[in-house]
Design a protein around this motif. Structure first.
Motif, PDB file in Angstrom:
ATOM      1  N   UNK A 253       0.914  -1.253   0.020  1.00 48.91           N
ATOM      2  CA  UNK A 253      -0.125   0.040   0.132  1.00 48.91           C
ATOM      3  C   UNK A 253       0.836   1.354   0.109  1.00 48.91           C
ATOM      4  N   UNK A 254       0.861   2.024  -1.018  1.00 43.94           N
ATOM      5  CA  UNK A 254       1.589   3.253  -1.337  1.00 43.94           C
ATOM      6  C   UNK A 254       0.801   4.242  -0.690  1.00 43.94           C
ATOM      7  N   UNK A 255       1.111   5.203   0.107  1.00 39.71           N
ATOM      8  CA  UNK A 255       0.175   5.950   0.853  1.00 39.71           C
ATOM      9  C   UNK A 255       0.637   7.385   0.159  1.00 39.71           C
ATOM     10  N   UNK A 256      -0.335   7.817  -0.695  1.00 37.25           N
ATOM     11  CA  UNK A 256      -0.488   9.069  -1.376  1.00 37.25           C
ATOM     12  C   UNK A 256      -0.957  10.143  -0.773  1.00 37.25           C
ATOM     13  N   UNK A 257      -1.349   9.984   0.517  1.00 40.32           N
ATOM     14  CA  UNK A 257      -1.526  11.169   1.390  1.00 40.32           C
ATOM     15  C   UNK A 257      -0.603  11.710   2.258  1.00 40.32           C
ATOM     16  N   UNK A 258       0.208  10.843   2.816  1.00 45.60           N
ATOM     17  CA  UNK A 258       1.242  11.198   3.646  1.00 45.60           C
ATOM     18  C   UNK A 258       2.620  10.629   3.386  1.00 45.60           C
ATOM     19  N   UNK A 259       2.782   9.775   2.318  1.00 46.17           N
ATOM     20  CA  UNK A 259       4.073   9.665   1.871  1.00 46.17           C
ATOM     21  C   UNK A 259       4.515   8.484   2.346  1.00 46.17           C
ATOM     22  N   UNK A 260       3.689   7.658   3.094  1.00 48.85           N
ATOM     23  CA  UNK A 260       4.046   6.348   3.837  1.00 48.85           C
ATOM     24  C   UNK A 260       4.054   5.190   2.750  1.00 48.85           C
ATOM     25  N   UNK A 261       4.167   3.996   3.456  1.00 50.21           N
ATOM     26  CA  UNK A 261       4.535   2.595   2.523  1.00 50.21           C
ATOM     27  C   UNK A 261       4.272   1.794   3.525  1.00 50.21           C
ATOM     28  N   UNK A 262       3.626   0.618   3.290  1.00 44.72           N
ATOM     29  CA  UNK A 262       3.407  -0.540   3.964  1.00 44.72           C
ATOM     30  C   UNK A 262       3.710  -1.460   2.718  1.00 44.72           C
ATOM     31  N   UNK A 263       4.477  -2.682   3.148  1.00 43.32           N
ATOM     32  CA  UNK A 263       4.767  -3.788   2.115  1.00 43.32           C
ATOM     33  C   UNK A 263       4.943  -5.121   3.083  1.00 43.32           C
ATOM     34  N   UNK A 264       4.430  -6.152   2.342  1.00 45.94           N
ATOM     35  CA  UNK A 264       4.634  -7.610   2.919  1.00 45.94           C
ATOM     36  C   UNK A 264       6.000  -8.087   2.201  1.00 45.94           C
ATOM     37  N   UNK A 265       7.167  -7.816   2.905  1.00 41.70           N
ATOM     38  CA  UNK A 265       8.297  -8.359   2.239  1.00 41.70           C
ATOM     39  C   UNK A 265       8.516  -9.677   2.019  1.00 41.70           C
ATOM     40  N   UNK A 266       7.623 -10.619   2.957  1.00 44.80           N
ATOM     41  CA  UNK A 266       7.890 -12.020   2.815  1.00 44.80           C
ATOM     42  C   UNK A 266       6.853 -12.482   1.691  1.00 44.80           C
ATOM     43  N   UNK A 267       6.242 -11.581   0.892  1.00 44.00           N
ATOM     44  CA  UNK A 267       5.447 -12.222  -0.241  1.00 44.00           C
ATOM     45  C   UNK A 267       6.255 -12.610  -1.351  1.00 44.00           C
ATOM     46  N   UNK A 268       7.325 -11.803  -1.784  1.00 48.77           N
ATOM     47  CA  UNK A 268       8.127 -12.222  -2.920  1.00 48.77           C
ATOM     48  C   UNK A 268       9.463 -13.191  -2.372  1.00 48.77           C
ATOM     49  N   UNK A 269       9.506 -13.092  -0.887  1.00 48.43           N
ATOM     50  CA  UNK A 269      10.389 -14.040  -0.169  1.00 48.43           C
ATOM     51  C   UNK A 269      10.181 -14.598   0.727  1.00 48.43           C
ATOM     52  N   UNK A 270       9.521 -15.759   0.817  1.00 42.82           N
ATOM     53  CA  UNK A 270       8.608 -16.169   1.955  1.00 42.82           C
ATOM     54  C   UNK A 270       9.866 -16.757   2.865  1.00 42.82           C
ATOM     55  N   UNK A 271      10.903 -16.589   2.813  1.00 44.14           N
ATOM     56  CA  UNK A 271      12.197 -17.213   3.703  1.00 44.14           C
ATOM     57  C   UNK A 271      12.241 -16.086   4.840  1.00 44.14           C
ATOM     58  N   UNK A 272      11.561 -15.007   4.750  1.00 45.53           N
ATOM     59  CA  UNK A 272      11.719 -14.136   5.674  1.00 45.53           C
ATOM     60  C   UNK A 272      10.622 -14.010   6.945  1.00 45.53           C
ATOM     61  N   UNK A 273       9.907 -14.973   6.864  1.00 51.49           N
ATOM     62  CA  UNK A 273       9.020 -15.267   7.888  1.00 51.49           C
ATOM     63  C   UNK A 273       8.539 -16.679   8.201  1.00 51.49           C
ATOM     64  N   UNK A 274       8.520 -17.090   9.365  1.00 49.24           N
ATOM     65  CA  UNK A 274       8.058 -18.788   9.344  1.00 49.24           C
ATOM     66  C   UNK A 274       6.691 -19.025   8.706  1.00 49.24           C
ATOM     67  N   UNK A 275       6.655 -20.254   8.208  1.00 50.58           N
ATOM     68  CA  UNK A 275       5.273 -20.522   7.774  1.00 50.58           C
ATOM     69  C   UNK A 275       3.899 -20.388   8.179  1.00 50.58           C
ATOM     70  N   UNK A 276       3.183 -19.966   7.212  1.00 54.21           N
ATOM     71  CA  UNK A 276       1.893 -19.326   8.133  1.00 54.21           C
ATOM     72  C   UNK A 276       2.003 -17.910   8.606  1.00 54.21           C
ATOM     73  N   UNK A 277       3.051 -17.362   8.419  1.00 55.69           N
ATOM     74  CA  UNK A 277       3.145 -15.984   8.977  1.00 55.69           C
ATOM     75  C   UNK A 277       3.600 -14.863   7.825  1.00 55.69           C
ATOM     76  N   UNK A 278       3.825 -13.964   8.083  1.00 54.59           N
ATOM     77  CA  UNK A 278       4.231 -12.852   7.017  1.00 54.59           C
ATOM     78  C   UNK A 278       4.867 -11.568   7.598  1.00 54.59           C
ATOM     79  N   UNK A 279       5.746 -11.174   6.909  1.00 52.77           N
ATOM     80  CA  UNK A 279       6.731  -9.947   7.529  1.00 52.77           C
ATOM     81  C   UNK A 279       6.265  -8.713   6.741  1.00 52.77           C
ATOM     82  N   UNK A 280       6.025  -7.784   7.675  1.00 47.12           N
ATOM     83  CA  UNK A 280       5.453  -6.413   7.079  1.00 47.12           C
ATOM     84  C   UNK A 280       6.456  -5.477   7.476  1.00 47.12           C
ATOM     85  N   UNK A 281       7.050  -4.552   6.435  1.00 50.70           N
ATOM     86  CA  UNK A 281       7.781  -3.470   6.777  1.00 50.70           C
ATOM     87  C   UNK A 281       6.929  -2.097   6.353  1.00 50.70           C
TER      88      UNK A 281
END
Length: 389
Positions: A253-281
């Motif tokens: 989610x690219x925040x065009x209102x305030x310049x922020x950003x929310x991204x699921x980094x484990x979506x393209x790289x599942x190794x970043x989170x345990x199985x059944x979980x997701x890493x968000x930055x």
């Protein structure tokens, strides 16, 4: 006379310099004050592997090509068609599928040059109108770590806007295993070329002989005794989250209102989170003098909109605040050429993400190190050593 080079700092810039100098036949010694290498390219050890900030590489830049030629970014991931289909934008407080048409029309002018000496807000409003300008500023907020990109040089912001919206398949690349994996490969490659890399060795006085200072400007000012080593940078709240996975979550989610950003980094790289979980930055630029709790609360509100129900799914959390350590930003009237010079004279070079080199974010650090190394060879290093004696 010597054909050696000392490097102070073991982040991406220092490791790039170590490799490039060793390839040119120099005997390299690198000192890193911390016990681990990487600087701001470090990642958490797991089970959630989070970079120190919302890091990506752009495959359309020379730094990525230099790293890839040496096998230092492989393996990497790129956004898939399915992930791109889950790219969203916050506009007027709501998550939407598409950015405003005014923004798309603006970035279609890809041959247009923007002036260095005019604020982006003034120039873009005159060219494209206020709606497109607001959306553009929001889109590059995450790249500049700046709450008001409209006050920056139009040329600086426009270049980053065009890179972020380049047509065709996205140039964004994710280093599998996090950036610490890339750092480990860079260190191993430098050592294979004969470089000596020592961690836990703080350097408090400028070493003899030719030296590359690969630290932030604050440390460089003290080491070089040069109070002029300053350049504007950004400030932003950072939030890393380990969540129980929910397939309904968007990828970005690219925040065009305030310049922020929310991204699921484990979506393209599942190794970043345990199985059944997701890493968000997530990241949100802070306004001038805005207290950390206030911008953190705004960032949490952005995550509320991007990932409804996230608070009930949290299994790990890390909060951070980046202040003056997010790379250079150029004000009107200034370009990258005006930043602190790489060649400081008498065999001293300064590299990093806030010096006089082109590129975005980490690209500046890599480019500056390569520019310093290209000036060095055994003969020039020997001359530099003589000049310092």
């Amino acid at each position: 006379m010597t054909n050696s080079i000392t490097i102070v700092g073991g982040g991406v810039a220092g490791l790039t310099a170590a490799i490039a100098c060793a390839e040119r036949g120099l005997a390299v010694t690198l000192h890193e004050a911390h016990r681990t290498l990487g600087g701001r390219a470090r990642s958490t050890p797991g089970p959630y592997v989070a970079n120190d900030g919302t890091h990506v590489l752009y495959s359309d830049g020379e730094p990525f090509r230099w790293l890839a030629e040496r096998g230092l970014v492989q393996p990497f991931a790129r956004p898939s068609a399915g992930e791109l289909a889950k790219f969203r934008f916050r506009r007027d407080g709501r998550v939407r599928v598409a950015p405003p048409l005014a923004l798309l029309r603006a970035v279609a002018h890809r041959r247009l040059s923007a002036p260095v000496d005019e604020p982006f807000g003034d120039w873009a409003t005159r060219r494209f109108g206020p709606a497109a300008t607001r959306a553009a500023a929001g889109l590059v907020g995450v790249i500049t770590y700046t709450a008001d990109p409209g006050r920056l040089s139009a040329a600086f912001v426009w270049e980053r806007l065009l890179r972020a919206t380049a047509p065709g398949w996205p140039a964004v690349r994710y280093v599998r295993g996090g950036w610490s994996a890339m750092v480990d490969r860079m260190a191993a490659h430098a050592r294979s070329l004969g470089a000596r890399i020592a961690t836990g060795e703080r350097v408090d006085a400028l070493p003899d002989g030719p030296v590359i200072v690969a630290t932030g400007l604050d440390a460089a000012r003290a080491l070089l005794g040069d109070a002029s080593l300053r350049w504007p940078s950004g400030r932003a709240a950072l939030l890393d989250l380990g969540l129980r996975a929910d397939r309904r979550d968007p990828f970005v989610v690219s925040d065009l209102d305030e310049g922020g950003f929310v991204e699921r980094y484990s979506r393209p790289d599942p190794s970043l989170a345990p199985a059944g979980h997701t890493l968000v930055q997530a990241e949100l630029p802070a306004a001038a003098d805005e207290p950390v709790p206030a911008v953190t609360a705004r960032l949490e509100a952005l995550v509320d909109v991007a990932l409804p129900g996230w608070r009930e799914r949290v299994t790990w959390r890390r909060d951070a605040f980046a202040n003056g350590r997010t790379g250079a930003v150029d004000l009107p009237g200034f370009s990258w050429r005006d930043r602190p010079a790489i060649d400081r004279g008498e065999g001293v070079w300064l590299v990093g993400d806030s010096v006089a080199a082109p590129g975005m974010l980490a690209e500046v650090a890599i480019n500056s190190a390569l520019l310093a190394a290209v000036k060095l060879s055994p003969s020039t290093a020997a001359k530099a050593s003589t000049a310092r004696d």
